[in-house]
Scaffold this motif. Structure first.
Motif, PDB file in Angstrom:
ATOM      1  N   LYS A 142      21.372 -16.661 -23.754  1.00  0.00           N
ATOM      2  CA  LYS A 142      22.115 -17.047 -22.582  1.00  0.00           C
ATOM      3  C   LYS A 142      22.055 -15.641 -21.901  1.00  0.00           C
ATOM      4  O   LYS A 142      21.545 -15.446 -20.637  1.00  0.00           O
ATOM      5  N   PHE A 143      22.290 -14.543 -22.607  1.00  0.00           N
ATOM      6  CA  PHE A 143      22.246 -13.218 -21.928  1.00  0.00           C
ATOM      7  C   PHE A 143      20.891 -13.027 -21.167  1.00  0.00           C
ATOM      8  O   PHE A 143      20.883 -12.734 -20.240  1.00  0.00           O
ATOM      9  N   ASN A 144      19.842 -13.172 -22.034  1.00  0.00           N
ATOM     10  CA  ASN A 144      18.460 -12.822 -21.521  1.00  0.00           C
ATOM     11  C   ASN A 144      18.210 -13.887 -20.336  1.00  0.00           C
ATOM     12  O   ASN A 144      17.580 -13.079 -19.426  1.00  0.00           O
ATOM     13  N   ARG A 145      18.798 -15.036 -20.383  1.00  0.00           N
ATOM     14  CA  ARG A 145      18.156 -15.956 -19.108  1.00  0.00           C
ATOM     15  C   ARG A 145      19.111 -15.341 -17.870  1.00  0.00           C
ATOM     16  O   ARG A 145      18.372 -15.507 -17.128  1.00  0.00           O
ATOM     17  N   VAL A 146      20.294 -14.910 -17.975  1.00  0.00           N
ATOM     18  CA  VAL A 146      21.140 -14.556 -16.956  1.00  0.00           C
ATOM     19  C   VAL A 146      20.552 -13.300 -16.253  1.00  0.00           C
ATOM     20  O   VAL A 146      20.439 -12.955 -15.213  1.00  0.00           O
ATOM     21  N   PHE A 147      20.346 -12.308 -17.263  1.00  0.00           N
ATOM     22  CA  PHE A 147      20.365 -10.768 -16.943  1.00  0.00           C
ATOM     23  C   PHE A 147      18.876 -10.397 -16.825  1.00  0.00           C
ATOM     24  O   PHE A 147      18.722  -9.250 -16.179  1.00  0.00           O
ATOM     25  N   ASP A 148      18.077 -10.779 -17.570  1.00  0.00           N
ATOM     26  CA  ASP A 148      16.768 -10.254 -17.852  1.00  0.00           C
ATOM     27  C   ASP A 148      15.686 -10.304 -16.658  1.00  0.00           C
ATOM     28  O   ASP A 148      14.916  -9.793 -16.428  1.00  0.00           O
ATOM     29  N   LYS A 149      16.197 -11.425 -15.680  1.00  0.00           N
ATOM     30  CA  LYS A 149      15.479 -11.606 -14.337  1.00  0.00           C
ATOM     31  C   LYS A 149      16.133 -10.624 -13.315  1.00  0.00           C
ATOM     32  O   LYS A 149      15.312 -10.459 -12.304  1.00  0.00           O
ATOM     33  N   ALA A 150      17.557 -10.054 -13.488  1.00  0.00           N
ATOM     34  CA  ALA A 150      17.642  -9.322 -12.364  1.00  0.00           C
ATOM     35  C   ALA A 150      17.085  -8.127 -12.201  1.00  0.00           C
ATOM     36  O   ALA A 150      16.265  -7.385 -13.075  1.00  0.00           O
ATOM     37  N   LYS A 151      16.995  -7.968 -10.835  1.00  0.00           N
ATOM     38  CA  LYS A 151      16.275  -6.531 -10.544  1.00  0.00           C
ATOM     39  C   LYS A 151      16.907  -5.302 -10.630  1.00  0.00           C
ATOM     40  O   LYS A 151      17.170  -4.687  -9.699  1.00  0.00           O
ATOM     41  N   VAL A 152      17.078  -4.999 -11.926  1.00  0.00           N
ATOM     42  CA  VAL A 152      17.731  -3.883 -12.467  1.00  0.00           C
ATOM     43  C   VAL A 152      16.730  -2.790 -13.051  1.00  0.00           C
ATOM     44  O   VAL A 152      17.247  -1.931 -13.843  1.00  0.00           O
ATOM     45  N   GLN A 168      12.992  -8.000 -22.772  1.00  0.00           N
ATOM     46  CA  GLN A 168      14.101  -8.966 -23.528  1.00  0.00           C
ATOM     47  C   GLN A 168      15.100  -8.231 -23.824  1.00  0.00           C
ATOM     48  O   GLN A 168      15.074  -7.294 -24.626  1.00  0.00           O
ATOM     49  N   SER A 169      16.440  -8.510 -23.384  1.00  0.00           N
ATOM     50  CA  SER A 169      17.529  -7.699 -23.806  1.00  0.00           C
ATOM     51  C   SER A 169      17.793  -7.839 -25.200  1.00  0.00           C
ATOM     52  O   SER A 169      17.808  -6.954 -25.872  1.00  0.00           O
ATOM     53  N   PHE A 170      17.673  -9.063 -25.742  1.00  0.00           N
ATOM     54  CA  PHE A 170      18.252  -9.280 -27.199  1.00  0.00           C
ATOM     55  C   PHE A 170      17.365 -10.161 -28.078  1.00  0.00           C
ATOM     56  O   PHE A 170      16.800 -11.196 -27.213  1.00  0.00           O
ATOM     57  N   LYS A 171      17.160  -9.838 -29.179  1.00  0.00           N
ATOM     58  CA  LYS A 171      16.162 -10.521 -30.107  1.00  0.00           C
ATOM     59  C   LYS A 171      17.012 -11.726 -30.636  1.00  0.00           C
ATOM     60  O   LYS A 171      18.315 -11.784 -30.383  1.00  0.00           O
ATOM     61  N   LEU A 172      16.383 -12.850 -30.919  1.00  0.00           N
ATOM     62  CA  LEU A 172      16.990 -13.871 -31.128  1.00  0.00           C
ATOM     63  C   LEU A 172      17.159 -13.992 -32.875  1.00  0.00           C
ATOM     64  O   LEU A 172      15.950 -13.962 -33.577  1.00  0.00           O
ATOM     65  N   PRO A 173      18.216 -13.884 -33.328  1.00  0.00           N
ATOM     66  CA  PRO A 173      18.307 -13.840 -34.888  1.00  0.00           C
ATOM     67  C   PRO A 173      18.310 -15.208 -35.686  1.00  0.00           C
ATOM     68  O   PRO A 173      18.402 -16.151 -34.896  1.00  0.00           O
ATOM     69  N   THR A 174      18.005 -14.897 -36.810  1.00  0.00           N
ATOM     70  CA  THR A 174      17.841 -16.264 -37.854  1.00  0.00           C
ATOM     71  C   THR A 174      18.645 -16.032 -38.973  1.00  0.00           C
ATOM     72  O   THR A 174      18.606 -15.123 -39.500  1.00  0.00           O
ATOM     73  N   ALA A 175      19.383 -17.158 -39.354  1.00  0.00           N
ATOM     74  CA  ALA A 175      20.296 -17.169 -40.500  1.00  0.00           C
ATOM     75  C   ALA A 175      19.217 -17.280 -41.796  1.00  0.00           C
ATOM     76  O   ALA A 175      18.299 -18.056 -41.830  1.00  0.00           O
ATOM     77  N   LEU A 176      19.530 -16.447 -42.903  1.00  0.00           N
ATOM     78  CA  LEU A 176      18.749 -16.551 -44.021  1.00  0.00           C
ATOM     79  C   LEU A 176      19.914 -17.213 -45.069  1.00  0.00           C
ATOM     80  O   LEU A 176      20.973 -16.546 -45.637  1.00  0.00           O
ATOM     81  N   ILE A 177      19.620 -18.544 -45.457  1.00  0.00           N
ATOM     82  CA  ILE A 177      20.577 -19.236 -46.395  1.00  0.00           C
ATOM     83  C   ILE A 177      19.757 -19.667 -47.517  1.00  0.00           C
ATOM     84  O   ILE A 177      18.833 -20.434 -47.452  1.00  0.00           O
ATOM     85  N   LEU A 178      20.353 -19.440 -48.737  1.00  0.00           N
ATOM     86  CA  LEU A 178      19.668 -19.686 -49.856  1.00  0.00           C
ATOM     87  C   LEU A 178      19.755 -21.364 -50.282  1.00  0.00           C
ATOM     88  O   LEU A 178      20.924 -21.688 -50.108  1.00  0.00           O
ATOM     89  N   GLU A 179      18.708 -21.993 -49.994  1.00  0.00           N
ATOM     90  CA  GLU A 179      18.883 -23.635 -50.065  1.00  0.00           C
ATOM     91  C   GLU A 179      19.322 -23.988 -51.478  1.00  0.00           C
ATOM     92  O   GLU A 179      20.338 -24.965 -51.373  1.00  0.00           O
ATOM     93  N   ASN A 180      18.938 -23.435 -52.496  1.00  0.00           N
ATOM     94  CA  ASN A 180      19.452 -23.954 -53.784  1.00  0.00           C
ATOM     95  C   ASN A 180      20.999 -23.300 -54.008  1.00  0.00           C
ATOM     96  O   ASN A 180      21.604 -23.778 -54.973  1.00  0.00           O
ATOM     97  N   VAL A 181      21.460 -22.592 -53.215  1.00  0.00           N
ATOM     98  CA  VAL A 181      22.925 -21.808 -53.465  1.00  0.00           C
ATOM     99  C   VAL A 181      23.847 -22.972 -52.579  1.00  0.00           C
ATOM    100  O   VAL A 181      24.642 -23.449 -53.198  1.00  0.00           O
ATOM    101  N   LYS A 182      23.727 -22.781 -51.253  1.00  0.00           N
ATOM    102  CA  LYS A 182      24.440 -23.413 -50.294  1.00  0.00           C
ATOM    103  C   LYS A 182      26.029 -22.987 -50.726  1.00  0.00           C
ATOM    104  O   LYS A 182      26.108 -21.930 -50.843  1.00  0.00           O
TER     105      LYS A 182
END
Ligand code: ADP
Ligand code: TRP
Length: 321
Positions: free
Chosen positions: A161-171, A176-190
């Motif tokens: 959302k931040f990237n969509r709103v602000f990365d196009k602004a002429k400043v 890209q302002s922010f990287k998109l993070p991924t959760a690392l979840i151990l499937e066999n542990v849950k």
């Protein structure tokens, strides 16, 4: 260049085997592979813990726990969330992009409402502070237990959302302002279950803490609730599966079918072997708390410097630099 890993645990009580197998162990296992940032989420803890002495003491204890399980301060930046106050500034900025109905869909908030609790603004806004923790450090991966999956999704949505709103602004800066993070979840542990069969959690009083001694191990294992239905003590088995491979565990439970006392004794033996070296290491570390304070200070300065730099970009993007 290594990818960035970040995660945190709230200092709301003693760390337990659910925290360890669900999240903390991964921090140790992954610290070579990633550039690693691990913190103590004290501002998040404030949503439930409002006692200065206890919060300070727990925070130092969690740092000790991290070091005792094998986090290496040479490899991992270990810090307190509150040493990076920029996260609160960023959380405010995210608040202004986020809608109330969107936050109302958070499981943790819905659960609190369903239980009839009087929910604080901090609890409601929890996901935005967490998004700030994650995004301010440019995290790629966030190792967490399954219960935190939605929170990492909130962080990802907020970055988009931040990237969509602000990365196009002429400043000036179009990257890209922010990287998109991924959760690392151990499937066999849950989700690891507590001694009452519910999710193990500090807030449910059903935990097996890390670093406990033989007597406490015995007391807690003996109080695991066993249902007499199927002949398989489900709750004992579930906890036991953390310490043995599936095959030898199934063989044991087959052989001792219905003999709950025997099975609990076997779990006590395995837990005792597991805890002993961890406890010994923690005891050594606990002798000099100043070493721990120094590690947190150095880590805090490093994490804050990165955050401050990121905030310069963010302020420019939104027009307040
Ligand atoms: P708690 O619920 O005990 O207060 P935290 O919210 O501090 O625990 O969780 C710290 C980390 O441990 C998070 O990544 C969380 O997903 C993980 N975690 C907590 N409880 C469990 C559990 N029962 N099973 C698996 N992971 C867990
Ligand atoms: N919400 C997490 C928990 O309850 C703790 C946390 C706060 C966290 N900020 C974070 C975890 C950022 C990972 C990344 O366990």
């Amino acid at each position: 260049m290594k990818k960035i890993m970040l995660s945190g645990v709230k200092p709301t009580g003693r760390s337990h085997i659910g925290n360890y197998f669900g999240a903390m162990k991964q921090f140790v296992d992954l610290q070579d592979e990633y550039e690693s940032y691990i913190f103590i989420a004290d501002y998040h803890a404030l949503t439930t813990l409002q006692d200065a002495e206890e919060l300070a003491e727990n925070s130092l204890n969690v740092a000790l726990d991290y070091l005792a399980i094998g986090l290496d301060p040479q490899k991992t930046t270990l810090f307190k969330q509150s040493d990076v106050p920029e996260v609160c500034e960023l959380a405010w900025i995210f608040n202004c992009l986020t809608t109330v109905p969107y936050l109302e869909r958070a499981h943790a908030y819905k659960d609190a409402v369903a239980k009839g609790k009087e929910v604080s603004v901090g609890t409601f806004d929890y996901p935005m502070l967490m998004a700030a923790d994650i995004l301010i450090q440019d995290s790629d991966v966030v190792p967490v237990g399954a219960d935190q999956k939605q929170h990492v999704e909130y962080a990802r949505d907020t970055a988009e959302k931040f990237n969509r709103v602000f990365d196009k602004a002429k400043v000036g800066d179009f990257s890209q302002s922010f990287k998109l993070p991924t959760a690392l979840i151990l499937e066999n542990v849950k989700t690891i279950l507590g001694i009452d069969g519910q999710k193990m959690s500090k807030s449910y009083g059903n935990v097996i803490p890390l670093f406990i001694g033989d007597e406490e191990i015995r007391r807690l294992v003996m109080s695991i609730v066993t249902d007499s239905g199927s002949g398989l003590p489900k709750n004992v088995f579930a906890i036991h599966s953390l310490f043995r491979d599936q095959k030898s565990l199934e063989a044991l439970y087959e052989e001792k079918q219905g003999k709950y006392q025997h099975l609990k004794e076997a779990l006590i033996a395995d837990l005792t072997i597991f805890m002993k070296p961890l406890r010994a290491k923690r005891e050594v570390l606990a002798r000099d708390k100043n070493v721990v304070r120094e590690i947190l200070k150095i880590g805090g300065a490093r994490a804050r410097a990165r955050a401050a730099k990121k905030m310069e970009l963010v302020r420019r993007k939104i027009g307040i630099s």
